[in-house]
Scaffold this motif. Structure first.
Motif, PDB file in Angstrom:
ATOM      1  N   GLN A   1       0.713  -1.054   0.388  1.00 49.31           N
ATOM      2  CA  GLN A   1       0.365   0.699   0.336  1.00 49.31           C
ATOM      3  C   GLN A   1       0.980   1.261  -0.009  1.00 49.31           C
ATOM      4  OE1 GLN A   1      -2.427   0.348   3.384  1.00 49.31           O
ATOM      5  NE2 GLN A   1      -0.737  -0.656   4.472  1.00 49.31           N
ATOM      6  N   ILE A   2       0.593   1.685  -0.629  1.00 48.13           N
ATOM      7  CA  ILE A   2       1.080   3.496  -0.399  1.00 48.13           C
ATOM      8  C   ILE A   2       0.492   4.558  -0.772  1.00 48.13           C
ATOM      9  CG2 ILE A   2       2.553   4.791  -2.249  1.00 48.13           C
ATOM     10  CD1 ILE A   2       3.533   3.006  -3.636  1.00 48.13           C
ATOM     11  N   GLU A   3       0.983   5.399   0.206  1.00 43.24           N
ATOM     12  CA  GLU A   3       0.050   6.704   0.345  1.00 43.24           C
ATOM     13  C   GLU A   3       0.337   7.874   0.086  1.00 43.24           C
ATOM     14  OE1 GLU A   3      -0.810   7.146   4.597  1.00 43.24           O
ATOM     15  OE2 GLU A   3      -1.743   4.576   5.097  1.00 43.24           O
ATOM     16  N   GLN A   4      -0.004   8.532  -0.684  1.00 42.37           N
ATOM     17  CA  GLN A   4       0.900   9.874  -1.266  1.00 42.37           C
ATOM     18  C   GLN A   4       0.025  11.183  -0.071  1.00 42.37           C
ATOM     19  OE1 GLN A   4      -0.127   9.021  -5.601  1.00 42.37           O
ATOM     20  NE2 GLN A   4       2.201   8.678  -6.175  1.00 42.37           N
ATOM     21  N   SER A   5       0.569  12.383  -0.806  1.00 40.49           N
ATOM     22  CA  SER A   5       0.688  13.641  -0.029  1.00 40.49           C
ATOM     23  C   SER A   5       1.710  14.241  -1.602  1.00 40.49           C
ATOM     24  CB  SER A   5       1.102  13.553   1.228  1.00 40.49           C
ATOM     25  OG  SER A   5       0.355  12.816   2.066  1.00 40.49           O
ATOM     26  N   ASN A   6       0.622  15.052  -1.907  1.00 39.61           N
ATOM     27  CA  ASN A   6       0.800  16.392  -3.268  1.00 39.61           C
ATOM     28  C   ASN A   6       1.375  18.101  -2.511  1.00 39.61           C
ATOM     29  OD1 ASN A   6       1.125  17.282  -4.940  1.00 39.61           O
ATOM     30  ND2 ASN A   6      -0.647  16.922  -6.401  1.00 39.61           N
ATOM     31  N   TRP A   7       2.714  18.354  -2.629  1.00 42.74           N
ATOM     32  CA  TRP A   7       3.137  19.157  -2.206  1.00 42.74           C
ATOM     33  C   TRP A   7       3.304  20.479  -2.903  1.00 42.74           C
ATOM     34  CZ3 TRP A   7       6.322  18.689   3.391  1.00 42.74           C
ATOM     35  CH2 TRP A   7       5.326  18.154   3.803  1.00 42.74           C
ATOM     36  N   LEU A   8       2.141  20.419  -4.207  1.00 48.67           N
ATOM     37  CA  LEU A   8       2.767  21.235  -5.296  1.00 48.67           C
ATOM     38  C   LEU A   8       3.702  20.616  -6.374  1.00 48.67           C
ATOM     39  CD1 LEU A   8       1.413  23.142  -7.022  1.00 48.67           C
ATOM     40  CD2 LEU A   8       2.743  24.718  -5.552  1.00 48.67           C
ATOM     41  N   ALA A   9       5.320  20.930  -6.006  1.00 48.49           N
ATOM     42  CA  ALA A   9       6.378  20.745  -7.200  1.00 48.49           C
ATOM     43  C   ALA A   9       6.400  19.152  -6.462  1.00 48.49           C
ATOM     44  CB  ALA A   9       7.121  21.448  -6.337  1.00 48.49           C
ATOM     45  N   ILE A  10       6.486  18.470  -6.014  1.00 47.41           N
ATOM     46  CA  ILE A  10       6.916  17.343  -5.202  1.00 47.41           C
ATOM     47  C   ILE A  10       5.343  16.269  -4.261  1.00 47.41           C
ATOM     48  CG2 ILE A  10       9.271  17.557  -4.799  1.00 47.41           C
ATOM     49  CD1 ILE A  10       9.277  17.965  -1.730  1.00 47.41           C
ATOM     50  N   VAL A  11       5.616  15.112  -4.691  1.00 44.15           N
ATOM     51  CA  VAL A  11       4.999  14.414  -3.555  1.00 44.15           C
ATOM     52  C   VAL A  11       5.586  13.258  -2.940  1.00 44.15           C
ATOM     53  CG1 VAL A  11       3.489  12.532  -4.166  1.00 44.15           C
ATOM     54  CG2 VAL A  11       3.583  14.174  -6.716  1.00 44.15           C
ATOM     55  N   LYS A  12       5.001  13.260  -1.655  1.00 41.66           N
ATOM     56  CA  LYS A  12       5.360  12.681  -0.347  1.00 41.66           C
ATOM     57  C   LYS A  12       4.885  10.966  -0.738  1.00 41.66           C
ATOM     58  CE  LYS A  12       5.882  11.966   4.033  1.00 41.66           C
ATOM     59  NZ  LYS A  12       5.969  12.070   5.917  1.00 41.66           N
ATOM     60  N   ASN A  13       5.567   9.562  -0.892  1.00 45.29           N
ATOM     61  CA  ASN A  13       5.060   8.035  -1.110  1.00 45.29           C
ATOM     62  C   ASN A  13       5.691   7.956   0.244  1.00 45.29           C
ATOM     63  OD1 ASN A  13       4.156   8.078  -3.676  1.00 45.29           O
ATOM     64  ND2 ASN A  13       5.482   9.591  -4.212  1.00 45.29           N
ATOM     65  N   HIS A  14       3.820   7.368   1.079  1.00 47.83           N
ATOM     66  CA  HIS A  14       4.748   6.542   2.008  1.00 47.83           C
ATOM     67  C   HIS A  14       4.064   4.670   1.564  1.00 47.83           C
ATOM     68  CE1 HIS A  14       3.636   5.322   6.474  1.00 47.83           C
ATOM     69  NE2 HIS A  14       4.687   4.702   6.206  1.00 47.83           N
ATOM     70  N   LEU A  15       5.523   4.038   1.794  1.00 53.53           N
ATOM     71  CA  LEU A  15       5.330   2.918   0.905  1.00 53.53           C
ATOM     72  C   LEU A  15       4.724   2.518   2.674  1.00 53.53           C
ATOM     73  CD1 LEU A  15       6.147   1.046  -1.588  1.00 53.53           C
ATOM     74  CD2 LEU A  15       7.787   0.559   0.481  1.00 53.53           C
ATOM     75  N   ILE A  16       4.247   0.935   2.462  1.00 60.61           N
ATOM     76  CA  ILE A  16       3.786  -0.239   3.324  1.00 60.61           C
ATOM     77  C   ILE A  16       4.091  -1.775   2.876  1.00 60.61           C
ATOM     78  CG2 ILE A  16       2.787  -1.288   5.246  1.00 60.61           C
ATOM     79  CD1 ILE A  16       2.261   1.787   6.180  1.00 60.61           C
ATOM     80  N   PHE A  17       4.944  -1.903   3.081  1.00 58.56           N
ATOM     81  CA  PHE A  17       5.041  -3.703   2.352  1.00 58.56           C
ATOM     82  C   PHE A  17       4.968  -4.524   3.156  1.00 58.56           C
ATOM     83  CE2 PHE A  17       7.469  -6.845  -1.019  1.00 58.56           C
ATOM     84  CZ  PHE A  17       6.447  -7.195  -1.227  1.00 58.56           C
ATOM     85  N   ASP A  18       4.157  -5.817   2.818  1.00 60.49           N
ATOM     86  CA  ASP A  18       3.851  -6.677   4.748  1.00 60.49           C
ATOM     87  C   ASP A  18       4.468  -7.940   3.454  1.00 60.49           C
ATOM     88  OD1 ASP A  18       3.177  -5.373   7.152  1.00 60.49           O
ATOM     89  OD2 ASP A  18       1.288  -4.743   5.817  1.00 60.49           O
ATOM     90  N   VAL A  19       5.781  -8.815   3.801  1.00 64.00           N
ATOM     91  CA  VAL A  19       5.218 -10.134   3.193  1.00 64.00           C
ATOM     92  C   VAL A  19       5.191 -10.864   4.302  1.00 64.00           C
ATOM     93  CG1 VAL A  19       6.670 -11.213   1.666  1.00 64.00           C
ATOM     94  CG2 VAL A  19       6.856  -8.522   1.733  1.00 64.00           C
ATOM     95  N   ASP A  20       4.537 -11.822   4.244  1.00 61.68           N
ATOM     96  CA  ASP A  20       4.118 -13.187   4.646  1.00 61.68           C
ATOM     97  C   ASP A  20       4.967 -14.295   4.253  1.00 61.68           C
ATOM     98  OD1 ASP A  20       4.139 -15.873   6.298  1.00 61.68           O
ATOM     99  OD2 ASP A  20       1.895 -15.356   6.212  1.00 61.68           O
ATOM    100  N   LEU A  21       6.233 -14.885   4.909  1.00 59.11           N
ATOM    101  CA  LEU A  21       7.183 -15.829   4.321  1.00 59.11           C
ATOM    102  C   LEU A  21       6.731 -17.080   5.448  1.00 59.11           C
ATOM    103  CD1 LEU A  21      10.193 -13.259   3.907  1.00 59.11           C
ATOM    104  CD2 LEU A  21       8.927 -14.391   2.232  1.00 59.11           C
ATOM    105  N   GLN A  22       6.635 -17.741   5.742  1.00 60.08           N
ATOM    106  CA  GLN A  22       6.207 -18.343   6.711  1.00 60.08           C
ATOM    107  C   GLN A  22       6.025 -19.848   5.830  1.00 60.08           C
ATOM    108  OE1 GLN A  22       4.126 -17.577  11.024  1.00 60.08           O
ATOM    109  NE2 GLN A  22       3.045 -16.270   9.390  1.00 60.08           N
ATOM    110  N   ALA A  23       5.310 -19.605   4.863  1.00 57.76           N
ATOM    111  CA  ALA A  23       5.079 -20.451   3.828  1.00 57.76           C
ATOM    112  C   ALA A  23       6.478 -21.214   3.057  1.00 57.76           C
ATOM    113  CB  ALA A  23       4.155 -20.686   2.991  1.00 57.76           C
ATOM    114  N   ILE A  24       7.578 -20.679   3.292  1.00 56.91           N
ATOM    115  CA  ILE A  24       8.502 -20.588   2.336  1.00 56.91           C
ATOM    116  C   ILE A  24       9.831 -20.975   3.815  1.00 56.91           C
ATOM    117  CG2 ILE A  24       8.295 -20.161   0.895  1.00 56.91           C
ATOM    118  CD1 ILE A  24      10.397 -17.953   1.465  1.00 56.91           C
ATOM    119  N   SER A  25       8.982 -21.299   4.900  1.00 54.82           N
ATOM    120  CA  SER A  25      10.637 -21.654   6.010  1.00 54.82           C
ATOM    121  C   SER A  25      10.746 -23.509   5.882  1.00 54.82           C
ATOM    122  CB  SER A  25       9.600 -22.163   8.100  1.00 54.82           C
ATOM    123  OG  SER A  25       8.892 -22.106   7.603  1.00 54.82           O
TER     124      SER A  25
END
Length: 270
Positions: free
Chosen positions: A139-163
């Motif tokens: 998921q990515i949340e964006q905030s527009n600051w006119l000349a630039i855009v702030k991106n807040h990225l959250i990446f959840d990964v479940d790796l229990q299946a490959i243990s």
């Protein structure tokens, strides 16, 4: 002095030593098997080329002798990846018999989120019935600051299946080296990772405008990152305003707000 050995008691005497040797040999054979099978390297990257567009690049490399253990499972897994790549309008390139590159383009941040979530969590499952070896949610949340855009990225990964089941500390070390999983982000102005809720055991490396995280099999990992991307529309609007003000100044030899001030106070012009 003559020593008499009871042959009936001899097996019971050496049995503990043989069990210990067999246990050590079993661990050694397990380590050798894992080492000979090679490491599965799976690198997933998100490259931003501009304001919103970019591509998802995945690099998959299989060990030299991995196919000798279960070739049918490896073939089915690769077929599943190829099907999901095609569904995401991407393409898979076979660099060699054991090395593959996947490129999936995206034209917006929303398209990036949709494609990467659908790739790792196919619904319905792939046609061959194989499921993804791990699940992920972006998921990515964006905030527009006119000349630039702030991106807040959250990446959840479940790796229990490959243990890999670990019954011994030495086997556990080898099991962690069996699968090499990485996630990286590349943006024009680099990446910041200062979020407190990110997994504490993640190993992060930064090189230029690219940041890479080393993921651990058998764990649930969370990556949080903040990165800034220039907004061409906002930059264009600022340039147009500045050019208009400069043209007004050349025509009237004064900035627009000075002219407005004189019109509001006509007594000062007498």
């Amino acid at each position: 002095m003559k020593t008499i050995v009871d042959r009936a008691k001899l097996p019971r005497f050496i049995s503990p030593w043989l069990n210990s040797i067999n246990r050590q040999l079993s661990i050694l054979f397990c380590l050798v098997a894992i080492a000979l099978s090679g490491c599965v390297k799976y690198d997933t990257g998100v490259n931003f080329h501009g304001f919103n567009d970019g591509e998802i690049v995945q690099h998959l490399q299989l060990g030299d002798r991995l196919n000798s253990f279960n070739p049918q499972a490896v073939t089915a897994w690769l077929k599943s990846i190829e099907d999901r790549t095609r569904q995401a309008q991407g393409h898979l390139t076979r660099l060699s018999d054991r090395e593959f590159e996947i490129v999936i383009p995206f034209a917006s941040t929303q398209e990036l989120v949709t494609k990467i979530n659908r790739f790792f969590n196919p619904t319905p499952p792939a046609s061959n019935g194989t499921a993804s070896k791990f699940s992920a949610h972006l998921q990515i949340e964006q905030s527009n600051w006119l000349a630039i855009v702030k991106n807040h990225l959250i990446f959840d990964v479940d790796l229990q299946a490959i243990s890999i089941p670990k019954t011994d500390a030495k086997v556990a070390i080898a099991a962690n080296n069996f699968v090499d999983l990485k996630f990286r982000i590349q943006s024009p102005w680099g990446v910041q990772t200062t979020e407190p809720s990110m997994s504490p055991n993640l190993v992060k490396t930064t090189q230029g405008n690219q940041t890479t995280w080393q993921l651990q099999p058998g764990q649930i990992e969370r990556i949080e990152a903040v990165f800034w991307i220039p907004n061409p529309l906002g930059i264009g609007a600022i340039v147009i305003v500045l050019m208009s003000m400069f043209g007004y100044y050349l025509k009237y030899r004064q900035v627009p707000w000075q002219q407005t001030s004189k019109l509001a106070n006509p007594a000062e012009n007498r």
